[in-house]
Design an enzyme around this catalytic site. Sequence first.
Site, PDB file in Angstrom:
ATOM      1  N   SER A 125      -3.627   2.583   3.659  1.00  0.00           N
ATOM      2  CA  SER A 125      -3.706   2.184   2.249  1.00  0.00           C
ATOM      3  C   SER A 125      -2.609   2.881   1.450  1.00  0.00           C
ATOM      4  CB  SER A 125      -5.073   2.609   1.711  1.00  0.00           C
ATOM      5  OG  SER A 125      -5.086   2.555   0.308  1.00  0.00           O
ATOM      6  N   TYR A 149     -12.108   9.192   0.969  1.00  0.00           N
ATOM      7  CA  TYR A 149     -11.666   7.918   1.548  1.00  0.00           C
ATOM      8  C   TYR A 149     -10.174   7.988   1.884  1.00  0.00           C
ATOM      9  CZ  TYR A 149      -9.828   3.182   1.746  1.00  0.00           C
ATOM     10  OH  TYR A 149      -9.138   2.056   2.140  1.00  0.00           O
ATOM     11  N   LYS A 153      -7.867   7.954   5.611  1.00  0.00           N
ATOM     12  CA  LYS A 153      -6.717   7.104   5.956  1.00  0.00           C
ATOM     13  C   LYS A 153      -5.551   7.971   6.425  1.00  0.00           C
ATOM     14  CE  LYS A 153      -8.623   3.234   5.299  1.00  0.00           C
ATOM     15  NZ  LYS A 153      -8.979   2.501   6.522  1.00  0.00           N
ATOM     16  N   TYR A 177      -1.696  -1.009   2.828  1.00  0.00           N
ATOM     17  CA  TYR A 177      -1.919  -2.141   1.930  1.00  0.00           C
ATOM     18  C   TYR A 177      -1.860  -1.673   0.496  1.00  0.00           C
ATOM     19  CZ  TYR A 177      -4.677  -3.558   6.089  1.00  0.00           C
ATOM     20  OH  TYR A 177      -5.152  -3.814   7.346  1.00  0.00           O
ATOM     21  N   ASN A 179      -2.805  -3.772  -3.238  1.00  0.00           N
ATOM     22  CA  ASN A 179      -4.126  -4.209  -3.722  1.00  0.00           C
ATOM     23  C   ASN A 179      -4.454  -5.628  -3.260  1.00  0.00           C
ATOM     24  OD1 ASN A 179      -3.249  -1.937  -5.414  1.00  0.00           O
ATOM     25  ND2 ASN A 179      -5.127  -2.328  -6.548  1.00  0.00           N
ATOM     26  N   LEU A 200     -10.740  -4.303  -9.734  1.00  0.00           N
ATOM     27  CA  LEU A 200     -10.487  -5.144 -10.900  1.00  0.00           C
ATOM     28  C   LEU A 200     -10.846  -6.621 -10.697  1.00  0.00           C
ATOM     29  CD1 LEU A 200      -9.337  -5.397 -13.772  1.00  0.00           C
ATOM     30  CD2 LEU A 200      -7.096  -5.824 -12.734  1.00  0.00           C
ATOM     31  N   ARG A 292      -9.953   5.762 -16.265  1.00  0.00           N
ATOM     32  CA  ARG A 292     -10.795   6.145 -15.126  1.00  0.00           C
ATOM     33  C   ARG A 292     -10.133   7.331 -14.425  1.00  0.00           C
ATOM     34  NH1 ARG A 292     -11.741   1.616 -10.522  1.00  0.00           N
ATOM     35  NH2 ARG A 292      -9.509   1.962 -10.216  1.00  0.00           N
ATOM     36  N   GLY A 294      -8.570   9.787 -11.897  1.00  0.00           N
ATOM     37  CA  GLY A 294      -7.903   9.543 -10.615  1.00  0.00           C
ATOM     38  C   GLY A 294      -6.929   8.376 -10.655  1.00  0.00           C
ATOM     39  N   ASP A 295      -6.939   7.575 -11.732  1.00  0.00           N
ATOM     40  CA  ASP A 295      -6.025   6.425 -11.802  1.00  0.00           C
ATOM     41  C   ASP A 295      -4.600   6.865 -12.151  1.00  0.00           C
ATOM     42  OD1 ASP A 295      -7.797   4.475 -11.136  1.00  0.00           O
ATOM     43  OD2 ASP A 295      -8.005   3.618 -13.141  1.00  0.00           O
TER      44      ASP A 295
END
Length: 340
Positions: A125, A149, A153, A177, A179, A200, A292, A294-295
Amino acid sequence: MSKILVTGGTGYIGSHACVELIESGNEVVIVDNLYNSNIAVLDRIEKLTGVRPTFYEMDILDADGLRRVFHEHKIDAVIHFAGYKAVGESVEKPLEYYHNNITGSLTLYMVMKEVGCKTLVFSSSATVYGSPKSCPIEEDFPVSTTNPYGSTKLMNEMILKDICISDPEWSVLCLRYFNPIGAHKSGLLGEVPNGIPNNLVPYIARVAIGQLEYLRVFGDDYDTVDGTGVRDYIHVVDLAKGHVSAVNHALGVKGFDTINLGTGNGYSVLEVLHAYEKACGKTLPYKVVERRSGDIATCFASTTKAKEVLGWEANYTIDEMCEDSWRFTQMNPKGIGTDL
Ligand code: NAD
Ligand code: UD1
């Protein structure tokens, strides 16, 4: 023609990858414990391709089960999608995430080594880039994680790199990847989030179908085109095709590599909302709320390496991604069931 074992093959990305693999002439064997998917996905893959993939309802933590799969089929390569994927939940349940995503993956890799199947494509990711210093993000940018998470990865990537260093017969591609959104054009396959969506486009889809009241836009004071967060949304069918190119490539080379799968374009939250409004023909209500935690402001891929190494690039537009998501949502308002 190759025989590909697809772990997590009834899930969102895995099911689309199975369709593309079958349509490009490969044979597919799926292992999935149906933790986050429905058995009816097999009917839908069959309806789309005319072929019903061999299916094992099995946990990747079950080493003996995996041994049986490899003994019953001469597998050329594995595409490993199976795992838990919710960032917020991983903070609440780190042990479950490490157990499933790390112990489960290790079990798979051990069995692959035992049976001599040493070609693997792994679902990584863009989350491994943490807060990137700039965009577009290139594969050699520094990596870091901020939640369990993401750590699973990155740890998988490190484990796989070490395996390749220890044994030159391995061929491993980690696909990072961006989104993934959208759905199969037929409306038969798509994403079915569990409970209230965190991401989203699944959230917007629930607003559009009338199951949620309005979109909360997480901050409009970022340094972006309209102040809202910018991401590289990629159509899941483009992503699935990327896996066909990746597995073909992996079968012809040795060693370890990481490759971004994105479009190279960034869209803001409001731009995506407006594209969805166009797709569903309605105005969709939203409220701007706090950022939010962590964004990041902006995240989009450099696509050069994918083009050079895999000969692959994404084709679908943001409008098509929203149209296909909307078609799937309308056709499956309660998710994928046995109602074909
Ligand atoms: P998904 O939840 O739809 O699919 C994962 C599948 O794996 C599910 O069908 C689930 O039942 C299965 N599974 C989970 N644990 C298992 C286990 N122990 N044994 C057997 N099967 C198991 O998720 P997805 O969106 O299709 O994602 C696929 C992969 O891509 C995941 O590894 C995910 O972390 C990664 N990824 C997803 C995104 C995204 O936005 N969807 C982004 C980057 C990376
Ligand atoms: C999130 C994960 C990331 C994971 C990816 C794909 C976080 C912090 N990151 O990425 O690790 O790889 O999903 O599963 O969870 N937004 C809203 N309102 C909403 C939902 C989202 O405004 O209700 C905004 C976000 O602030 C962001 C953009 O929409 O700017 C995209 O969010 P999302 O779909 O959750 O993806 P990412 O945060 O990029």
